[in-house]
Design a protein around this motif. Structure first.
Motif: not given
Length: 547
Positions: A3, A7, A73, A111, A113-114, A161-162, A164
């Motif tokens: 990562a 940011r 999220h 948001l 995560a994957d 954005r997660r 990343d």
């Protein structure tokens, strides 16, 4: 997976970029704009004065989304919704900056995560009838991330954005696999740890994302050397409401049509790109920029054409027309640096046009290509300029959007549009778009300044990128929409593309039938019906309105 160490911050809700880089025009420039264009200062309203439409996300849909990504999220606060209320076109900014009573915004920002969570979010939204707008850096200038509901009662923004991570580097094959939420500077930093680069530097570089580059077929300043972003893509992983697609198994394939091309440029209307495998190159040990003067735009364009057709293009090849050359010199001194940037450098000859060339690679490769290009440029009537003229351009490369916001504060309407066509059609297209823009704005009582440059060059043709500055009319949104219609009609009537690299979004969808034909539109609709049966993905983008 790796990562980013830090940011890239979110951009301002009312403008481009971050606060400490905002450009405030000197009083002398503001006064000059008032005399030349009749503008009056128009600073943005305060954030507390912005009223958003109430969130309409049904509780059962909110619960289903929270079950996938976690309650923390699924965000419905006005601050985060405002940041996702659209992109960064001048029209987007005018809507936020001026006294519109209620501003459209997504009903929630989600948001994941994957990849698995993206699939599950899309499935939940399809079940509950919620529209989904994929969101990376929010840099669209054609309405590509507008929170449009279409026929649905609610809309969410799917902020990536997660996702990343730099997933993998295959140094032997010269590829890297990246997640879509990586901002471009973050991706370059992670790749640099391996001695590698994408070499992709569009003007949106500081805030745009890897996923956005792929979804819009982005072009960067070094496109002549590295290619467009879609040229770099080796493989894609895509989440759709109908399931997952993994596309791209080899450097080349004859196993039917290349399905990657359905999602490169699809703007989130067909699926959400969750992984991108791209070609990478070693960080170039040598970088050299030069500036050239040509007596007129036609002579400079001829020089670029000869470079392209002789396979002698530098990594960077761009040419400003007479108006853009003069304005850049007047604003920032002859070096072409932005206001507040490096000091002015030796003078560019009065009149004529400025071309920038940039070379990258080993010292030997740079020397060889530069020698070949120099002979062609000089043979076409070019005159090399002192080094600071090119250095000033690179120093100010990412400042133009900030300057746009400073001009908006001063009361000027500033917007851009771009296209591309063949070399033989370029002069007529250039003249037609300038005439359409000038005639429409003059007819509204706001005669404009119209600037243009060529920034992407091919053996068969080139792009044209126009910047338009005028006084703000009583209804600036209607003012620009009328101008954009006239320019779009001029572009399509001359057989040019409605977008070379800004994509379609909401702004260009009215010309998509002219671009691809009725049958082409039918093919695109069939693809969407297959991968997105409920039609939840990015309503109102890419495809023309239903007849």
């Amino acid at each position: 997976m790796t990562a980013p160490a830090s940011r890239v911050p979110d951009m301002l809700w009312y403008g481009w970029g971050v606060p400490d880089r905002q450009i405030h025009l000197p009083d002398s420039v503001t006064a000059l704009l008032g005399q030349a264009l009749g503008v009056h200062p128009s600073p943005p309203r305060a954030e507390p004065d912005v009223r958003l439409a109430e969130s309409a996300l049904p509780p059962d849909a909110a619960g289903a989304l929270a079950a996938v990504v976690g309650a923390g999220h699924v965000r419905t606060g006005d601050d985060v919704r405002l940041l996702h209320s659209g992109g960064k076109s001048t029209i987007d900014l005018l809507r936020r900056r001026r006294d519109h009573p209620v501003l459209d915004a997504p009903d929630a920002v989600v948001l994941p995560a994957d990849h698995a969570q993206v699939l599950a979010v899309l499935a939940a939204c399809a079940r509950h009838g919620v529209a989904v707008v994929p969101f990376g850096g929010g840099t669209s200038v054609v309405g590509g991330v507008e929170p449009a509901r279409g026929r649905f009662a609610a809309v969410i923004t799917l902020d990536l954005r997660r996702l990343d991570r730099l997933i993998a580097v295959d140094a032997e094959s010269a590829t890297a696999t990246l997640q879509p939420g990586l901002k471009a500077p973050e991706a370059e930093s992670l790749l640099a740890d391996h001695g590698l680069t994408l070499g992709h530097y569009p003007q949106s570089f500081e805030h745009a994302t890897i996923g956005g580059f792929a979804a819009t077929r982005s072009s960067g300043q070094s496109s002549a050397g590295y290619g467009r972003f879609d040229d770099l893509v080796v493989a894609l992983r895509v989440a759709t409401p109908a399931g997952e697609l993994c596309l791209g198994r080899a450097p080349a394939s004859a196993a039917g049509p290349d399905l990657r091309q359905l999602f490169l440029g699809s703007e989130g209307a067909f699926g959400v790109i969750t992984e991108v495998t791209v070609r990478v190159r070693p960080v170039p040990p040598t970088q050299l920029d030069e500036a050239w003067w040509f007596p007129d735009f036609g002579a400079g364009a001829t020089a670029l054409r000869r470079l392209a057709q002789a396979d002698a293009l530098p990594a960077i090849a761009r040419l400003s027309d007479e108006a853009e050359t003069a304005v850049n010199a007047a604003l920032s001194g002859p070096a072409g640096a932005p206001p507040g940037g490096p000091a002015a450098a030796p003078a560019v000859p009065a009149g004529g046009t400025l071309a920038i060339t940039g070379y990258e690679g080993t010292a030997e490769a740079v020397a060889a290509r530069r020698s070949a290009a120099t002979a062609i440029l000089a043979g076409a009537g070019g005159m090399p300029l002192p080094e600071p003229a090119a250095a000033g351009w690179r120093a100010g490369r990412f400042a133009a959007p900030y300057l746009r916001d400073g001009l908006l504060d001063a009361g000027a309407l500033v917007e851009t549009l771009e296209t591309a066509t063949s070399w033989s059609a370029l002069p007529a297209l250039y003249a037609a778009v300038r005439a359409a823009v000038t005639g429409t704005l003059t007819g509204q009582g706001t005669p404009p300044l119209v600037l243009c440059h060529i920034s992407h060059v091919y053996p068969t043709g080139a792009s044209l990128y126009f910047t338009v500055v005028a006084a703000v009319a009583a209804d600036p949104i209607a003012q620009w929409q009328a101008t954009k219609r006239a320019a779009g009609d001029a572009i399509t009537s001359h057989g040019a593309t409605i977008s070379h690299h800004h994509a379609v979004g909401t702004d260009h969808r009215g010309w998509m039938t002219a671009e691809v034909g009725d049958l082409g539109v039918a093919v695109l609709r069939a693809v969407k019906a297959t991968v997105d049966p409920a039609g939840i993905l990015n309503p109102g983008k890419l495809l023309p309105p239903e007849p």
